[in-house]
Design a protein around this motif. Structure first.
Motif, PDB file in Angstrom:
ATOM      1  N   LEU A 126     -10.851  75.324  94.562  1.00 12.07           N
ATOM      2  CA  LEU A 126      -9.403  75.641  94.403  1.00 12.07           C
ATOM      3  C   LEU A 126      -8.663  76.625  95.299  1.00 12.07           C
ATOM      4  CD1 LEU A 126      -9.343  75.976  90.555  1.00 12.07           C
ATOM      5  CD2 LEU A 126      -9.093  74.105  91.825  1.00 12.07           C
ATOM      6  N   ARG A 127      -7.444  75.968  95.992  1.00 16.43           N
ATOM      7  CA  ARG A 127      -6.838  76.547  97.068  1.00 16.43           C
ATOM      8  C   ARG A 127      -5.795  77.546  96.146  1.00 16.43           C
ATOM      9  NH1 ARG A 127      -8.026  74.695 102.060  1.00 16.43           N
ATOM     10  NH2 ARG A 127      -9.367  72.675 101.929  1.00 16.43           N
ATOM     11  N   GLY A 128      -5.376  78.875  96.983  1.00 16.78           N
ATOM     12  CA  GLY A 128      -4.462  79.599  96.681  1.00 16.78           C
ATOM     13  C   GLY A 128      -3.523  79.798  97.726  1.00 16.78           C
ATOM     14  N   LEU A 129      -2.381  80.844  97.808  1.00 15.46           N
ATOM     15  CA  LEU A 129      -1.621  81.056  98.621  1.00 15.46           C
ATOM     16  C   LEU A 129      -2.422  81.242 100.139  1.00 15.46           C
ATOM     17  CD1 LEU A 129       1.215  81.871  98.744  1.00 15.46           C
ATOM     18  CD2 LEU A 129       0.718  84.287  98.915  1.00 15.46           C
ATOM     19  N   TYR A 130      -1.474  80.849 101.132  1.00 21.02           N
ATOM     20  CA  TYR A 130      -2.067  80.489 102.588  1.00 21.02           C
ATOM     21  C   TYR A 130      -3.190  79.819 102.708  1.00 21.02           C
ATOM     22  CZ  TYR A 130       1.148  84.630 102.874  1.00 21.02           C
ATOM     23  OH  TYR A 130       2.510  85.173 102.760  1.00 21.02           O
ATOM     24  N   GLN A 131      -3.531  78.750 101.835  1.00 16.99           N
ATOM     25  CA  GLN A 131      -4.786  77.970 101.748  1.00 16.99           C
ATOM     26  C   GLN A 131      -5.976  78.646 101.737  1.00 16.99           C
ATOM     27  OE1 GLN A 131      -4.311  74.609 101.825  1.00 16.99           O
ATOM     28  NE2 GLN A 131      -2.225  75.072 101.286  1.00 16.99           N
ATOM     29  N   ARG A 132      -5.964  79.885 100.960  1.00 18.78           N
ATOM     30  CA  ARG A 132      -7.464  80.527 100.643  1.00 18.78           C
ATOM     31  C   ARG A 132      -8.268  79.666  99.672  1.00 18.78           C
ATOM     32  NH1 ARG A 132      -4.453  86.548 100.124  1.00 18.78           N
ATOM     33  NH2 ARG A 132      -3.492  85.427  98.631  1.00 18.78           N
ATOM     34  N   LYS A 133      -9.405  79.661  99.774  1.00 20.39           N
ATOM     35  CA  LYS A 133     -10.148  78.700  99.057  1.00 20.39           C
ATOM     36  C   LYS A 133     -11.090  79.573  98.249  1.00 20.39           C
ATOM     37  CE  LYS A 133     -11.889  76.585 102.458  1.00 20.39           C
ATOM     38  NZ  LYS A 133     -12.649  75.507 103.383  1.00 20.39           N
ATOM     39  N   TYR A 134     -11.222  79.194  96.951  1.00 18.84           N
ATOM     40  CA  TYR A 134     -11.877  79.904  95.882  1.00 18.84           C
ATOM     41  C   TYR A 134     -12.833  78.800  95.219  1.00 18.84           C
ATOM     42  CZ  TYR A 134      -8.205  83.204  96.118  1.00 18.84           C
ATOM     43  OH  TYR A 134      -7.459  84.364  96.609  1.00 18.84           O
ATOM     44  N   GLN A 135     -14.450  79.240  95.120  1.00 20.25           N
ATOM     45  CA  GLN A 135     -15.157  78.615  94.624  1.00 20.25           C
ATOM     46  C   GLN A 135     -15.843  78.624  93.538  1.00 20.25           C
ATOM     47  OE1 GLN A 135     -18.574  77.177  97.463  1.00 20.25           O
ATOM     48  NE2 GLN A 135     -19.697  78.599  95.873  1.00 20.25           N
ATOM     49  N   TYR A 136     -15.839  77.884  92.563  1.00 21.85           N
ATOM     50  CA  TYR A 136     -16.327  78.107  91.040  1.00 21.85           C
ATOM     51  C   TYR A 136     -17.456  77.022  90.778  1.00 21.85           C
ATOM     52  CZ  TYR A 136     -11.857  80.171  90.685  1.00 21.85           C
ATOM     53  OH  TYR A 136     -10.570  80.946  90.806  1.00 21.85           O
ATOM     54  N   THR A 137     -18.739  77.627  90.340  1.00 21.43           N
ATOM     55  CA  THR A 137     -19.886  76.942  89.943  1.00 21.43           C
ATOM     56  C   THR A 137     -19.770  76.522  88.574  1.00 21.43           C
ATOM     57  OG1 THR A 137     -21.028  78.976  89.612  1.00 21.43           O
ATOM     58  CG2 THR A 137     -21.120  77.817  91.700  1.00 21.43           C
ATOM     59  N   GLN A 138     -18.994  77.152  87.622  1.00 17.38           N
ATOM     60  CA  GLN A 138     -18.830  76.399  86.048  1.00 17.38           C
ATOM     61  C   GLN A 138     -17.592  75.755  85.947  1.00 17.38           C
ATOM     62  OE1 GLN A 138     -19.486  79.329  83.173  1.00 17.38           O
ATOM     63  NE2 GLN A 138     -21.864  79.867  83.840  1.00 17.38           N
ATOM     64  N   VAL A 139     -17.682  74.555  85.545  1.00 17.56           N
ATOM     65  CA  VAL A 139     -16.362  73.729  85.499  1.00 17.56           C
ATOM     66  C   VAL A 139     -16.408  73.026  84.094  1.00 17.56           C
ATOM     67  CG1 VAL A 139     -15.112  71.701  86.169  1.00 17.56           C
ATOM     68  CG2 VAL A 139     -16.422  73.149  87.943  1.00 17.56           C
ATOM     69  N   GLY A 140     -15.238  73.134  83.375  1.00 16.15           N
ATOM     70  CA  GLY A 140     -15.045  72.630  82.095  1.00 16.15           C
ATOM     71  C   GLY A 140     -13.816  71.762  81.945  1.00 16.15           C
ATOM     72  N   ARG A 141     -13.834  70.445  81.478  1.00 21.06           N
ATOM     73  CA  ARG A 141     -12.623  69.663  81.244  1.00 21.06           C
ATOM     74  C   ARG A 141     -12.722  69.106  80.152  1.00 21.06           C
ATOM     75  NH1 ARG A 141     -10.880  68.360  86.626  1.00 21.06           N
ATOM     76  NH2 ARG A 141      -9.090  67.728  85.565  1.00 21.06           N
ATOM     77  N   THR A 142     -11.475  69.030  79.667  1.00 22.57           N
ATOM     78  CA  THR A 142     -11.147  68.075  78.209  1.00 22.57           C
ATOM     79  C   THR A 142     -10.899  66.709  78.853  1.00 22.57           C
ATOM     80  OG1 THR A 142     -10.473  69.975  77.349  1.00 22.57           O
ATOM     81  CG2 THR A 142      -9.904  68.055  76.267  1.00 22.57           C
ATOM     82  N   LEU A 143     -11.439  65.791  78.003  1.00 18.04           N
ATOM     83  CA  LEU A 143     -11.177  64.294  78.374  1.00 18.04           C
ATOM     84  C   LEU A 143      -9.931  63.912  77.767  1.00 18.04           C
ATOM     85  CD1 LEU A 143     -14.584  62.685  77.816  1.00 18.04           C
ATOM     86  CD2 LEU A 143     -13.652  63.828  79.792  1.00 18.04           C
ATOM     87  N   CYS A 144      -9.043  63.157  78.472  1.00 21.11           N
ATOM     88  CA  CYS A 144      -7.940  62.386  77.828  1.00 21.11           C
ATOM     89  C   CYS A 144      -8.279  61.494  76.858  1.00 21.11           C
ATOM     90  CB  CYS A 144      -7.416  61.807  79.080  1.00 21.11           C
ATOM     91  SG  CYS A 144      -5.660  60.993  78.556  1.00 21.11           S
ATOM     92  N   GLN A 145      -7.472  61.640  75.680  1.00 15.38           N
ATOM     93  CA  GLN A 145      -7.532  60.779  74.439  1.00 15.38           C
ATOM     94  C   GLN A 145      -6.528  59.933  74.142  1.00 15.38           C
ATOM     95  OE1 GLN A 145     -10.496  60.404  72.701  1.00 15.38           O
ATOM     96  NE2 GLN A 145     -11.542  61.821  74.242  1.00 15.38           N
ATOM     97  N   PRO A 146      -6.492  58.486  74.611  1.00 15.21           N
ATOM     98  CA  PRO A 146      -5.341  57.705  74.642  1.00 15.21           C
ATOM     99  C   PRO A 146      -5.337  57.219  73.152  1.00 15.21           C
ATOM    100  CG  PRO A 146      -6.905  56.454  75.679  1.00 15.21           C
ATOM    101  CD  PRO A 146      -7.465  58.019  75.738  1.00 15.21           C
ATOM    102  N   PRO A 147      -4.139  57.061  72.656  1.00 20.31           N
ATOM    103  CA  PRO A 147      -3.957  56.752  71.267  1.00 20.31           C
ATOM    104  C   PRO A 147      -4.595  55.198  70.946  1.00 20.31           C
ATOM    105  CG  PRO A 147      -1.870  56.666  72.219  1.00 20.31           C
ATOM    106  CD  PRO A 147      -2.810  57.334  73.367  1.00 20.31           C
ATOM    107  N   THR A 148      -5.264  54.943  69.899  1.00 18.92           N
ATOM    108  CA  THR A 148      -5.650  53.805  69.590  1.00 18.92           C
ATOM    109  C   THR A 148      -4.747  53.016  68.477  1.00 18.92           C
ATOM    110  OG1 THR A 148      -7.693  52.527  68.951  1.00 18.92           O
ATOM    111  CG2 THR A 148      -7.217  54.775  67.975  1.00 18.92           C
TER     112      THR A 148
END
Length: 853
Positions: A126-148
């Motif tokens: 992920l990039r911050g101010l002045y294009q500084r880069k940060y590295q993360y080894t743990q990632v958690g994402r919630t899946l999109c749930q479209p209506p049925t």
């Protein structure tokens, strides 16, 4: 070959040699085609075999942690299935942890769903101010749930794991169901988020609720976060670099609040997305050092943040109606009260004898009852020892009394002649261009004892026209100032509504009630008092103006020769300025921020300046500043206000220049006031100053000739020099308020001096004026209390400003700042009434018995 085919087509036998060649050619072609087919078949089989070796599909299950390894020779597919119900939304979350270190190639995770695809890499950059880069080894994402549309449906999704790394990379994968994915009304829910593990939840509008307010709170200021409201659609933008793409959003430290209306979301539901930013600069946090190498990875540190979200119903339409009726009721009551008082006053006057029907002798007797005994504290009459009076003062008092007695005995005919002369076609400059009149000015204005008659020598009609210019000028300024302001704030509001960026405007989001395209209608409505009370003041002034003109037409002696000279131009300008303050304050509160704060303060400066000019005009009608000079000075003040807002923060050069100009302006104005306008700024000013200092201070050591004036000016200089020193040392970030404080302090100082000198001169304050003074003082006290509550501040970042937000305190519709609008408009109206009625006790006192101070 062609020849052979042609020969064959003629049904003629081929020669032996040619027939043999034809047969061998056919055999060779057949063998070549078989060789090519075999080669292609072998390659295809090898590829199929290789593909079967790379792809491994697993039937996976929820809430189980998979520890696997992946490289460029194999790819793993995890197959999940779950039941989706139309009446229940269930969240699914994917969590990944990278176990291997110092990986040159990331792992790519692709989640394939029925209507959406989600992909991310680990480690996540992920990039911050002045294009500084940060590295993360743990990632958690919630899946999109479209209506049925179905009542119940089985849905499948797949998690593909692959990499281009030649060496194996170990990872952990866990897919779990999210409890409490759907938020409930008035139910608080706590969760934790990081930059690589954002969170979002769904909210469904219940029946009967058309508007809700979403509040997110945290006990810690940092790390900086973003709260976003997005429609139910895929994909969901839940990373720091894309959360601002759609919907409404605002940065936050401890508090964020967004009012959401059902009409904005056709699905009657929305997502509440919370993202933790990689850096804190957007929330006013410290700026980290810039990396030396452009590809250097920054340490992200521990940026976990615990938050709490709650969704509450917003106010109903009935509350809007009650708020508007309350606002109208308060200010219409002032109209009713004014009308009743006018009726009582007219009834009282009808019971009195009309002065126009009295004989000159009876009129003189009536005036004699209103005469004021000469006061020992008259202007400049205090002796050096401070305990007795000089013989010169006593002689002048006796002579003044004789003049007054002779003045009272004048016939009505002479007064009529004076009135006719004053209405003759003369110009103001006729007095100034005559040498004898100019000499008389110097004699009169440097007298030790000055009365209003000494400074009310110019033609009344000319002075009236001179002061009417104040009204016409401010009306012209108002039109040309208000039109671009209205256009600009409409553009601001449109940008906020289109982009969804609620960091543009500094509202009190906990009490911001939208109406139509307006985001905070209550802050705009509360400014109605300035407009209504300003209009009421104009009507009161108009009534007095008409009554005074009628008295002049019938040659009323009290109107011609008694009381403070009646000039209403400045009063009209003050009422117009109060109305414009309400209009421009409403425009400012459409989208309050640091770029348009001058809209809210420009006419405050004008009101303060006009009030001081009116106070000075009361006793100095002939030598008051012209409208052009006054408005030019006020324009300079507004110009410095804009410069201070833009460049004043931490700029040493600006503060030095402003402080020097402030002190020099104070000295020049003090000199002008002390010498009653008989002082010139030219090449000989320094010589005259040295002569005065040498003569009065060194040679004779005499005290000031005009003691009261000197006291006022010394106090004024002390106050202004102190304010200039405070600004130079502290350098307040809110320069506009600092400049307004200077104007208010000077106005209060001059007003207090006026009241004190009025009482010292033996004058009295009538009951109506006294009630107005006490009422206005009390209202100003309460108004300032609510003003200093500080519900928002554009001197800080939007996130820091929201830390000061508070709930509504009046009718669930108005906040502290709205009450400041109510009370300050009433206080300003009361202040104007004080200026209008303060000298009513002098209406029957001859002008040569009214002292100048």
């Amino acid at each position: 070959m062609v020849m052979l085919i042609w020969w064959k087509s003629r049904h003629k036998p081929l020669p032996g040699f040619l027939s043999m060649c034809f047969k061998w050619n056919f055999i060779l072609r057949l063998l070549f085609q078989l060789f090519l087919f075999t080669l292609v078949l072998n390659v295809s089989c090898d590829e199929l075999t290789t593909e079967r070796n790379r792809i491994v599909q697993k039937d996976a299950q929820f809430d189980y942690t998979y520890n696997d390894e992946v490289n460029n020779d194999n790819q793993t597919i995890y197959a999940f299935n779950h039941t989706v119900s139309r009446n229940k939304t269930e969240g699914v979350r994917v969590w990944v942890n990278l176990l291997s270190e110092n990986t040159k190639s990331p792992i790519l995770f692709v989640v394939r769903q029925k209507q959406a695809v989600l992909s991310f890499q680990v480690p996540l950059i992920l990039r911050g101010l002045y294009q500084r880069k940060y590295q993360y080894t743990q990632v958690g994402r919630t899946l999109c749930q479209p209506p049925t549309r179905a009542v119940s449906e089985m849905q499948y999704f797949y998690v593909d794991v692959s990499t281009l790394s030649s060496t194996g990379i170990s990872y952990q994968l866990r897919v779990s169901r999210v409890e409490s994915f759907t938020l409930q009304t008035e139910v608080k829910f706590s969760f934790t988020a990081t930059p690589s593990q954002p969170q979002y939840f769904k909210y469904d509008f219940p029946d009967g609720v058309d508007s809700v307010i979403v509040k997110v709170n945290s006990q810690t200021n940092f790390p900086c976060s973003v709260m976003s409201i997005q429609d139910i659609q895929c994909p969901v933008y839940d990373l720091d670099n894309n959360v601002a793409f759609i919907g409404m959003y605002q940065t936050m430290t401890t508090t964020a609040a967004i009012t959401v209306q059902r009409k904005e979301f056709p699905s009657n539901s929305f997502y509440v997305v919370v993202v933790v930013k990689t850096e804190d600069e957007a929330c006013g946090g410290p700026l980290k050092y810039y990396p030396l190498l452009p590809d250097q990875l920054m340490d992200p540190g521990n940026r976990s943040k615990t938050l709490e979200v709650v969704v509450s119903p917003a106010i109903k339409p009935d509350v809007y109606i009650m708020g508007m009726l309350f606002c109208l009721g308060i200010f219409l009551s002032f109209y009713v009260l004014t009308f009743l008082m006018a009726c009582v006053e007219n009834k009282r006057r009808r019971g009195q004898t009309n002065p126009a029907d009295m004989s000159p002798a009876e009129t003189g007797m009536l005036l004699g009852k209103g005469l004021v005994t000469p006061s020992p504290y008259e202007y400049g009459s205090v002796a050096d020892n401070g305990s007795s009076f000089s013989s010169e003062a006593i002689t002048d008092s006796i002579a003044s009394a004789e003049v007054h007695y002779g003045y009272m005995e004048r016939s009505m005919e002479s007064v009529g002649c004076s009135r006719r002369d004053s209405l003759s076609s003369v110009e103001e400059d006729d007095y100034d261009t005559l040498a004898d009149i100019d000499s008389d000015k110097n004699i009169v204005r440097t007298k030790k004892y000055l009365c209003v008659s000494d400074l009310a020598r110019k033609d009344k009609r000319i002075l009236s026209k001179k002061y009417q210019i104040y009204f016409w000028n401010i009306a012209t300024i108002a039109v040309f100032y208000a039109l671009p302001v209205i256009q600009l704030v409409i553009t601001y509001q449109t940008v906020v509504n289109v982009t969804g960026n609620q960091d543009i405007c500094y509202y009190n989001f906990l009490c911001a009630h939208p109406l139509g395209a307006l985001s905070s209608f209550n802050n705009i409505l509360s400014n109605l008092g300035y407009v209504m009370l300003g209009l009421l003041f104009l009507l009161i002034v108009l009534h007095r103006d008409i009554a005074h003109n009628r008295a002049l037409v019938r040659n009323d002696l009290a109107a011609l020769e008694c009381g403070i000279p009646k000039h209403f131009g400045l009063f009209y300008a003050m009422g117009t300025a109060l109305m414009m303050e309400g209009l421009l304050s409403a425009c400012y509160h459409v989208c309050p921020n640091y770029t348009n704060f001058q809209f809210d303060t420009s006419f405050m400066y004008m009101i303060a300046g006009l009030c001081m000019l009116k106070l000075y005009q009361k006793r100095h009608p002939d030598i008051n500043a012209s409208a052009y000079t006054a408005y030019a000075c006020l324009a300079a003040v507004i110009f410095f206000s804009v410069l201070g807002v833009v460049f004043g923060k931490g700029n040493t050069v600006f503060w030095i220049v402003f402080s020097v100009i402030h002190i020099l302006a104070t000295l020049l104005l003090s000199t002008q006031l002390y010498y009653m306008g008989r002082w010139r700024l030219d090449s000989g000013v320094f010589r005259r100053v040295l002569n005065t200092v040498y003569t009065d201070c060194i040679r004779t050591c005499s005290g000031p000739m005009y003691i009261d004036r000197m006291v006022l000016l010394v106090m004024g200089n002390i106050v202004n020099w102190s304010l200039a020193a405070y600004g130079l040392i502290e350098r307040p970030s809110d320069f506009a308020s600092y400049l307004l404080a200077i104007a208010i302090c000077n106005l209060l100082l001059y007003f207090a001096f006026y009241i004190i000198m009025k009482l010292r001169s033996g004058e009295r304050i009538q009951c109506l004026a006294l009630v107005c003074i006490l009422f206005t003082a009390v209202v100003w006290g309460f108004a300032l209390y609510f003003f200093f509550q500080g519900l928002s501040t554009w001197q800080k970042t939007p996130a820091e400003s929201r830390e000061h937000n508070r709930d509504c305190i009046l009718l669930s519709f108005f906040d502290d700042h709205d009450i400041w609008h109510f009370l300050s408009s009433i206080a300003m109206f009361g202040s104007f009434l004080v200026l209008l009625t303060m000298d009513d006790d002098l209406d029957n006192v001859q002008r040569d018995k009214i002292y100048v101070f």
